[in-house]
Scaffold this active site. Sequence first.
Site, PDB file in Angstrom:
ATOM      1  N   CYS A  16     -79.287  70.962  -5.348  1.00  0.00           N
ATOM      2  CA  CYS A  16     -78.426  70.745  -6.517  1.00  0.00           C
ATOM      3  C   CYS A  16     -77.675  72.023  -6.833  1.00  0.00           C
ATOM      4  O   CYS A  16     -77.879  73.058  -6.216  1.00  0.00           O
ATOM      5  CB  CYS A  16     -79.252  70.292  -7.718  1.00  0.00           C
ATOM      6  SG  CYS A  16     -80.449  71.521  -8.265  1.00  0.00           S
ATOM      7  N   CYS A  19     -79.602  75.228  -7.598  1.00  0.00           N
ATOM      8  CA  CYS A  19     -80.086  75.930  -6.400  1.00  0.00           C
ATOM      9  C   CYS A  19     -79.008  76.890  -5.893  1.00  0.00           C
ATOM     10  O   CYS A  19     -79.290  78.039  -5.533  1.00  0.00           O
ATOM     11  CB  CYS A  19     -80.424  74.939  -5.283  1.00  0.00           C
ATOM     12  SG  CYS A  19     -81.593  73.656  -5.735  1.00  0.00           S
ATOM     13  N   CYS A  83     -87.059  96.001  36.852  1.00  0.00           N
ATOM     14  CA  CYS A  83     -88.189  96.858  36.492  1.00  0.00           C
ATOM     15  C   CYS A  83     -88.395  96.849  34.989  1.00  0.00           C
ATOM     16  O   CYS A  83     -87.615  96.250  34.240  1.00  0.00           O
ATOM     17  CB  CYS A  83     -87.956  98.287  36.966  1.00  0.00           C
ATOM     18  SG  CYS A  83     -86.506  99.045  36.205  1.00  0.00           S
ATOM     19  N   CYS A  86     -85.528  97.931  32.786  1.00  0.00           N
ATOM     20  CA  CYS A  86     -84.511  96.884  32.569  1.00  0.00           C
ATOM     21  C   CYS A  86     -84.907  96.037  31.368  1.00  0.00           C
ATOM     22  O   CYS A  86     -84.074  95.698  30.516  1.00  0.00           O
ATOM     23  CB  CYS A  86     -84.389  95.979  33.794  1.00  0.00           C
ATOM     24  SG  CYS A  86     -83.938  96.820  35.308  1.00  0.00           S
ATOM     25  N   ASP A 504     -38.126  80.625   5.568  1.00  0.00           N
ATOM     26  CA  ASP A 504     -37.360  81.471   6.471  1.00  0.00           C
ATOM     27  C   ASP A 504     -36.454  80.546   7.288  1.00  0.00           C
ATOM     28  O   ASP A 504     -36.782  79.379   7.496  1.00  0.00           O
ATOM     29  CB  ASP A 504     -38.314  82.231   7.387  1.00  0.00           C
ATOM     30  CG  ASP A 504     -37.582  82.995   8.471  1.00  0.00           C
ATOM     31  OD1 ASP A 504     -36.695  83.786   8.126  1.00  0.00           O
ATOM     32  OD2 ASP A 504     -37.893  82.782   9.659  1.00  0.00           O
ATOM     33  N   ASP A 703     -42.297  82.444  10.476  1.00  0.00           N
ATOM     34  CA  ASP A 703     -42.936  82.454  11.790  1.00  0.00           C
ATOM     35  C   ASP A 703     -42.795  83.754  12.554  1.00  0.00           C
ATOM     36  O   ASP A 703     -43.406  83.917  13.609  1.00  0.00           O
ATOM     37  CB  ASP A 703     -42.370  81.328  12.658  1.00  0.00           C
ATOM     38  CG  ASP A 703     -40.990  81.671  13.209  1.00  0.00           C
ATOM     39  OD1 ASP A 703     -40.210  82.335  12.490  1.00  0.00           O
ATOM     40  OD2 ASP A 703     -40.689  81.286  14.346  1.00  0.00           O
ATOM     41  N   ASP A 707     -41.730  88.356   9.107  1.00  0.00           N
ATOM     42  CA  ASP A 707     -42.130  87.512   7.982  1.00  0.00           C
ATOM     43  C   ASP A 707     -43.502  87.894   7.432  1.00  0.00           C
ATOM     44  O   ASP A 707     -43.897  87.424   6.358  1.00  0.00           O
ATOM     45  CB  ASP A 707     -42.176  86.028   8.405  1.00  0.00           C
ATOM     46  CG  ASP A 707     -40.800  85.480   8.715  1.00  0.00           C
ATOM     47  OD1 ASP A 707     -39.826  85.950   8.116  1.00  0.00           O
ATOM     48  OD2 ASP A 707     -40.712  84.575   9.572  1.00  0.00           O
TER      49      ASP A 707
END
Length: 836
Positions: A16, A19, A83, A86, A504, A703, A707
């Site tokens: 709810c 919470c 090994c 590693c 634009d 775009d 801009d």
Amino acid sequence: MPHTMQKTLKIEGMSCASCVGRVEKTLAALDGVSGVSVNLASESAHISVNEPVRLQDAAQALEELGYPARKARITLSIASMSCASCVGRVDKALADVPGVFFVTVNLAAETAVVEYLEGAATPADLMAASAAIGYPAEVSEENTSQSRAERKAEESEALRRNVIVAAVMTLPVFVLEMGSHLIPAFHMAVENSIGTQASWIIQFVLASFVLFAPGRHFFTKGISALLRGAPDMNSLVAVGTGAAWSYSVVATFMPGLLPDGVRAVYFEAAAVIVVLILIGRWLEARAKGRTGAAIQALLGLQVRTANVLKDGVTVEVDVDALAVGDTILVRPGERIPVDGDVIDGSSNVDESMITGEPVPVSKAAGAVVTGGTVNGTGSLTFKAGRVGSDTTLAQIIRMVEEAQGAKLPIQGLVDRVTLWFVPAVMFLAALTVAVWLIVGPDPALTFALVAGVSVLIIACPCAMGLATPTSIMVGTGRAAEMGVLFRKGDALQELSNVDVVALDKTGTVTEGKPTLTDVVMAEGFDRATVLALIAAVEDQSEHPIAEAIVRGARSEGIAVPPASGFRSVTGYGVAAMVEEQEVMVGADRYMTRENVDIGALIEMEKDLANRGRTALYAAVDGKLAALIAVADPVKSASRAAVSALHDRGFKVAMITGDKQETAEAIARETGIDHVIAGVLPDGKVAALDELRAGGQRVAFVGDGINDAPALAHADVGIAIGTGTDVAIESADVVLMSGDLRGVVNAVEVSRRTMENIRQNLVWAFGYNVALIPVAAGVLYPVFGLLLSPVLAAGAMALSSVSVLTNALRLRGIKPAMNEKRPIEPAVTTARSQPAE
């Protein structure tokens, strides 16, 4: 200064709005944690942390609060380990990934088991960390991935089983008790057969099973929250049903503690309440699963394997193992795995899942393909350009997830109310009991119990917590399906308040692909010679108009000579040395600045501008040589989109660096109301401030790279998705398609979603405001009506389901393009000089 990381935690146990408030308050109080935003619908918390260890702090705090962060466990197959050293290196690399809790590396099995915070880390992060130190990793086949939809399906199925069990066990209780009240003959039959005491004992056994088996979640969660001093919805249900059950137990087994007049049982009320709330939770889980349908659809577009060409042989590899530069073969009908550039083959690609455009796009060598789109009937070979989290599809999924988890400004009111709502309800329930005991008629204790339990049950704030986030999830998901991405969640609300949409021109209203239309010579100059000189200069520039001029010259068979000393004056023009002559090409203001007399061709320039063409002057060694013009055709959808924006009450403006006459011609063609012309790139911000006069809110659509400042400065920045990455990163909303219909769709989603949120909030708050007094018994003195706890439980469950169902209506939003012929407004003029 430490680098801030944005992370998402998946949280369990939130039911709810209260919470949400507690989780948010707890996380915000932690050192090094900021930007907290908790979402009930997606069951997640978005946070910013200044160092990885803060994620562990957050997880620990959530665990102590009773809302644990969800963890995932994965097994990775690790290559090249030989090994123990590693093992140590792999262990450290994986443990250093933010969000990782536990790592066990097994050299013999060549595997690593990793436990991590779901959302904060991903399998791809883990594989990348291992690969970065020279140990390639892949997800082991023993892992089983589980999507949110699958989890919700499992949760829904578990709740369905609980509902069935609880309903079957409750039915006899309900029949025994309510049948005896409603049907005198049935009461006598029970009395004469098993007797009242035996009937109550049967009810006790069955009701206890219902409360503490299918309904145990309410008690385990609710009582725990109550003891922590942070009661939630589960606490209300636990206290309410527990009170009814406890009173009934006393009446059944210790009757001497109660006066004869109030000895009664309410086992059926407690059991039926649990059944009704479980039904509500079940329907809620099903609905929540559908709110994330858009994300699941996007995830479904991701390809798991790809066909990589290695030494002329096709090898199938996991898509997570792809690297930039890999050569990938896509056969007919297959989905393209990652972004890249076509190097061989031709086909039509269905990009509708990404852009919303239904028409397949032709692809051949040199074309760009996007991961997640579907190849047509031809085969394509392409080089991977972006892989993993860098692909367009991965970025779209990330944008949608971030938008869905956003907290809108309107949510602030809800949070402030719900944080104290549950404690206030518990106080009101106690007050209700006290008032009934003091002034209520006999049997006062019975009335007090019924009214108190009803208040507790009916006031559960589930609907409040779900009102905003569910609408956001469904709305932004539907927008993504239509090719509209809300990069910033609050843009969803801001866009609904916009008054002016500023556009634009180049690449937004127009195609952005101009063509050379006119070459007018000054006296004493040869056309072919001058056009070659102009093309030589423009060949050094990347501007679309420059490309159009060069393309036009070459189409006439003119050889373009080399140029040197190229220089560009932003907003004015370009110049260079060509064949030992200084050649300048630019606007009239450039010629004026360089003291070039343009009087002979001014009238011709005005005529070309009035026909919507962009005219530029050319000078050779300081003398006017020619006037050239290019035309940038208006996009086919621009006029209809402007009309649709007008129909929705917007004013539409256009901001351009073109001359006033050219801009007005475009405005007349498209129906744009207001033109601001002659604007240099850095003047677009000032142009937006001019449009804001009178307190109007402005959205800007663009775009290009130039801009970006305007997109960031506008109240809402909308980037055309076919534009540059810089523009997209500066925007609040991204349109995946390349025309203005996406603006209309974005506006429609924004308005419909905000309307949906307001409907949900009115219902959720109005429901509680109206029914809490009714549950407390305010109608009893006048009408003799007292709300049954059973009816209260049904109303509470219905409230949450109603909010979710209303939010799901947003999935039905259709692309909103008005086909009516627009009315041409009068064009108002603004400055024709560039903004400072």
